[in-house]
Write a protein that holds these residues in place. Structure first.
Motif, PDB file in Angstrom:
ATOM      1  N   GLY A  56      12.137  -7.765  -4.790  1.00  0.00           N
ATOM      2  CA  GLY A  56      12.031  -6.653  -5.737  1.00  0.00           C
ATOM      3  C   GLY A  56      11.144  -6.975  -6.917  1.00  0.00           C
ATOM      4  N   GLU A  57      11.270  -8.197  -7.429  1.00  0.00           N
ATOM      5  CA  GLU A  57      10.464  -8.611  -8.574  1.00  0.00           C
ATOM      6  C   GLU A  57       8.979  -8.639  -8.211  1.00  0.00           C
ATOM      7  OE1 GLU A  57      10.045 -12.402 -11.597  1.00  0.00           O
ATOM      8  OE2 GLU A  57      11.907 -12.120 -10.498  1.00  0.00           O
ATOM      9  N   ALA A  58       8.664  -9.177  -7.040  1.00  0.00           N
ATOM     10  CA  ALA A  58       7.264  -9.243  -6.604  1.00  0.00           C
ATOM     11  C   ALA A  58       6.688  -7.839  -6.415  1.00  0.00           C
ATOM     12  CB  ALA A  58       7.164 -10.041  -5.302  1.00  0.00           C
ATOM     13  N   LEU A  59       7.456  -6.944  -5.809  1.00  0.00           N
ATOM     14  CA  LEU A  59       6.975  -5.574  -5.608  1.00  0.00           C
ATOM     15  C   LEU A  59       6.811  -4.846  -6.938  1.00  0.00           C
ATOM     16  CD1 LEU A  59       9.132  -4.527  -2.525  1.00  0.00           C
ATOM     17  CD2 LEU A  59       6.682  -5.059  -2.547  1.00  0.00           C
ATOM     18  N   THR A  60       7.754  -5.036  -7.855  1.00  0.00           N
ATOM     19  CA  THR A  60       7.671  -4.403  -9.172  1.00  0.00           C
ATOM     20  C   THR A  60       6.440  -4.892  -9.916  1.00  0.00           C
ATOM     21  OG1 THR A  60      10.077  -4.206  -9.277  1.00  0.00           O
ATOM     22  CG2 THR A  60       8.885  -4.001 -11.353  1.00  0.00           C
ATOM     23  N   ASP A  61       6.186  -6.189  -9.877  1.00  0.00           N
ATOM     24  CA  ASP A  61       5.007  -6.743 -10.548  1.00  0.00           C
ATOM     25  C   ASP A  61       3.722  -6.148  -9.985  1.00  0.00           C
ATOM     26  OD1 ASP A  61       6.666  -8.306 -12.094  1.00  0.00           O
ATOM     27  OD2 ASP A  61       6.239 -10.169 -11.009  1.00  0.00           O
ATOM     28  N   ASP A  62       3.645  -6.048  -8.669  1.00  0.00           N
ATOM     29  CA  ASP A  62       2.449  -5.478  -8.043  1.00  0.00           C
ATOM     30  C   ASP A  62       2.280  -4.017  -8.446  1.00  0.00           C
ATOM     31  OD1 ASP A  62       0.275  -5.850  -5.831  1.00  0.00           O
ATOM     32  OD2 ASP A  62       1.245  -3.916  -5.442  1.00  0.00           O
ATOM     33  N   LEU A  63       3.360  -3.260  -8.425  1.00  0.00           N
ATOM     34  CA  LEU A  63       3.282  -1.844  -8.778  1.00  0.00           C
ATOM     35  C   LEU A  63       2.913  -1.671 -10.250  1.00  0.00           C
ATOM     36  CD1 LEU A  63       3.534   0.983  -7.616  1.00  0.00           C
ATOM     37  CD2 LEU A  63       5.972   0.915  -8.189  1.00  0.00           C
ATOM     38  N   ALA A  64       3.439  -2.518 -11.115  1.00  0.00           N
ATOM     39  CA  ALA A  64       3.100  -2.451 -12.544  1.00  0.00           C
ATOM     40  C   ALA A  64       1.609  -2.730 -12.752  1.00  0.00           C
ATOM     41  CB  ALA A  64       3.940  -3.446 -13.338  1.00  0.00           C
ATOM     42  N   ARG A  65       1.071  -3.728 -12.045  1.00  0.00           N
ATOM     43  CA  ARG A  65      -0.367  -4.016 -12.153  1.00  0.00           C
ATOM     44  C   ARG A  65      -1.196  -2.840 -11.640  1.00  0.00           C
ATOM     45  NH1 ARG A  65       1.316  -8.925 -10.282  1.00  0.00           N
ATOM     46  NH2 ARG A  65       0.447  -8.545  -8.224  1.00  0.00           N
ATOM     47  N   HIS A  66      -0.753  -2.221 -10.553  1.00  0.00           N
ATOM     48  CA  HIS A  66      -1.456  -1.056 -10.015  1.00  0.00           C
ATOM     49  C   HIS A  66      -1.479   0.073 -11.049  1.00  0.00           C
ATOM     50  CE1 HIS A  66      -2.856   1.993  -7.243  1.00  0.00           C
ATOM     51  NE2 HIS A  66      -1.798   2.731  -7.533  1.00  0.00           N
ATOM     52  N   GLY A  67      -0.325   0.349 -11.656  1.00  0.00           N
ATOM     53  CA  GLY A  67      -0.252   1.398 -12.669  1.00  0.00           C
ATOM     54  C   GLY A  67      -1.158   1.109 -13.852  1.00  0.00           C
ATOM     55  N   ASP A  80       0.830  -1.207   0.000  1.00  0.00           N
ATOM     56  CA  ASP A  80       0.000   0.000   0.000  1.00  0.00           C
ATOM     57  C   ASP A  80       0.860   1.251   0.000  1.00  0.00           C
ATOM     58  OD1 ASP A  80      -2.407  -1.348  -0.102  1.00  0.00           O
ATOM     59  OD2 ASP A  80      -2.697  -1.333   2.072  1.00  0.00           O
ATOM     60  N   ALA A  81       1.984   1.227   0.713  1.00  0.00           N
ATOM     61  CA  ALA A  81       2.874   2.390   0.733  1.00  0.00           C
ATOM     62  C   ALA A  81       3.446   2.658  -0.658  1.00  0.00           C
ATOM     63  CB  ALA A  81       4.003   2.179   1.741  1.00  0.00           C
ATOM     64  N   LEU A  82       3.808   1.615  -1.377  1.00  0.00           N
ATOM     65  CA  LEU A  82       4.302   1.773  -2.745  1.00  0.00           C
ATOM     66  C   LEU A  82       3.223   2.372  -3.642  1.00  0.00           C
ATOM     67  CD1 LEU A  82       6.404  -1.376  -3.672  1.00  0.00           C
ATOM     68  CD2 LEU A  82       7.039   1.002  -4.054  1.00  0.00           C
ATOM     69  N   ARG A  83       2.015   1.844  -3.536  1.00  0.00           N
ATOM     70  CA  ARG A  83       0.908   2.361  -4.350  1.00  0.00           C
ATOM     71  C   ARG A  83       0.616   3.827  -4.003  1.00  0.00           C
ATOM     72  NH1 ARG A  83      -2.288  -2.835  -2.655  1.00  0.00           N
ATOM     73  NH2 ARG A  83      -1.251  -4.353  -3.974  1.00  0.00           N
ATOM     74  N   ARG A  84       0.630   4.144  -2.705  1.00  0.00           N
ATOM     75  CA  ARG A  84       0.387   5.538  -2.292  1.00  0.00           C
ATOM     76  C   ARG A  84       1.469   6.463  -2.825  1.00  0.00           C
ATOM     77  NH1 ARG A  84      -0.942   3.176   2.578  1.00  0.00           N
ATOM     78  NH2 ARG A  84       1.091   3.705   3.443  1.00  0.00           N
ATOM     79  N   GLU A  85       2.726   6.014  -2.773  1.00  0.00           N
ATOM     80  CA  GLU A  85       3.841   6.815  -3.300  1.00  0.00           C
ATOM     81  C   GLU A  85       3.610   7.090  -4.782  1.00  0.00           C
ATOM     82  OE1 GLU A  85       7.634   8.779  -3.486  1.00  0.00           O
ATOM     83  OE2 GLU A  85       6.321   8.300  -1.816  1.00  0.00           O
ATOM     84  N   CYS A  86       3.237   6.084  -5.505  1.00  0.00           N
ATOM     85  CA  CYS A  86       2.959   6.222  -6.933  1.00  0.00           C
ATOM     86  C   CYS A  86       1.790   7.195  -7.158  1.00  0.00           C
ATOM     87  CB  CYS A  86       2.643   4.841  -7.517  1.00  0.00           C
ATOM     88  SG  CYS A  86       2.297   4.822  -9.268  1.00  0.00           S
ATOM     89  N   ASP A  87       0.688   6.970  -6.456  1.00  0.00           N
ATOM     90  CA  ASP A  87      -0.508   7.810  -6.618  1.00  0.00           C
ATOM     91  C   ASP A  87      -0.245   9.262  -6.242  1.00  0.00           C
ATOM     92  OD1 ASP A  87      -1.847   5.468  -7.319  1.00  0.00           O
ATOM     93  OD2 ASP A  87      -2.832   5.257  -5.367  1.00  0.00           O
ATOM     94  N   SER A  88       0.491   9.466  -5.153  1.00  0.00           N
ATOM     95  CA  SER A  88       0.709  10.836  -4.669  1.00  0.00           C
ATOM     96  C   SER A  88       1.643  11.632  -5.574  1.00  0.00           C
ATOM     97  CB  SER A  88       1.243  10.825  -3.237  1.00  0.00           C
ATOM     98  OG  SER A  88       2.571  10.336  -3.212  1.00  0.00           O
ATOM     99  N   ARG A  89       2.447  10.955  -6.377  1.00  0.00           N
ATOM    100  CA  ARG A  89       3.381  11.635  -7.271  1.00  0.00           C
ATOM    101  C   ARG A  89       2.864  11.721  -8.702  1.00  0.00           C
ATOM    102  NH1 ARG A  89       8.795  11.466  -5.564  1.00  0.00           N
ATOM    103  NH2 ARG A  89       9.023  13.005  -7.209  1.00  0.00           N
ATOM    104  N   ALA A  90       1.617  11.294  -8.927  1.00  0.00           N
ATOM    105  CA  ALA A  90       1.025  11.316 -10.269  1.00  0.00           C
ATOM    106  C   ALA A  90       0.832  12.759 -10.736  1.00  0.00           C
ATOM    107  CB  ALA A  90      -0.318  10.587 -10.261  1.00  0.00           C
ATOM    108  N   VAL A  91       1.137  12.991 -12.013  1.00  0.00           N
ATOM    109  CA  VAL A  91       0.951  14.303 -12.630  1.00  0.00           C
ATOM    110  C   VAL A  91      -0.060  14.133 -13.763  1.00  0.00           C
ATOM    111  CG1 VAL A  91       2.045  16.186 -13.887  1.00  0.00           C
ATOM    112  CG2 VAL A  91       3.298  15.019 -12.054  1.00  0.00           C
TER     113      VAL A  91
END
Length: 135
Positions: A79-90, A34-45
């Motif tokens: 790292g691979e698992a986190l990257t995969d999750d973040l890519a799916r979120h994006g 969730d922290a990774l997703r929030r970081e991504c969402d909060s930095r969206a332009v």
């Protein structure tokens, strides 16, 4: 995709995600995904209704004990698992990455009181090996 449901890798990610969320540190759940997703969402332009750009280079520092446990649970593919999750979120959010998505996970012994720390940066031409080697 496996017939009739999730692939073996997706099932493994779901088990890993459940284990990660249920892990506790100082009696509080660790919510790294969730922290990774929030970081991504909060930095969206937002450039237009159809174009939302997000950083592509993420660095995750984990408490050394948490890092060791996650390496054990994932077989070393944290790292691979986190990257995969973040890519799916994006993909779900319709985000456009500034450049190739990269994520570096490293253990830290720094006493911060937090089990993890997440930072992101837009880096248009970053490669996975652009981060300094773990030492």
């Amino acid at each position: 995709m496996a017939k009739g449901g999730l692939t073996r890798w997706e099932r493994t990610l779901e088990r890993w995600e459940s284990a990660l969320v249920s892990r506790t540190h100082h009696d509080e759940p660790v919510e790294l995904l969730d922290a990774l997703r929030r970081e991504c969402d909060s930095r969206a332009v937002v450039f237009s209704e159809s174009r939302v750009v997000v950083p592509n280079a993420y660095e995750v520092e984990l408490d050394a004990r948490v890092h060791e446990e996650l390496v054990r649970q994932t077989g070393g593919d944290v790292g691979e698992a986190l990257t995969d999750d973040l890519a799916r979120h994006g993909e779900r959010m319709g985000y456009e990455w500034v450049g190739p998505l990269t994520l570096r996970v490293s253990p830290t012994d720094r006493p911060s009181g937090d089990p993890y720390r997440v930072n992101s940066t837009p880096m248009p031409h970053v490669r996975a090996d652009a981060f300094p080697a773990e030492g």
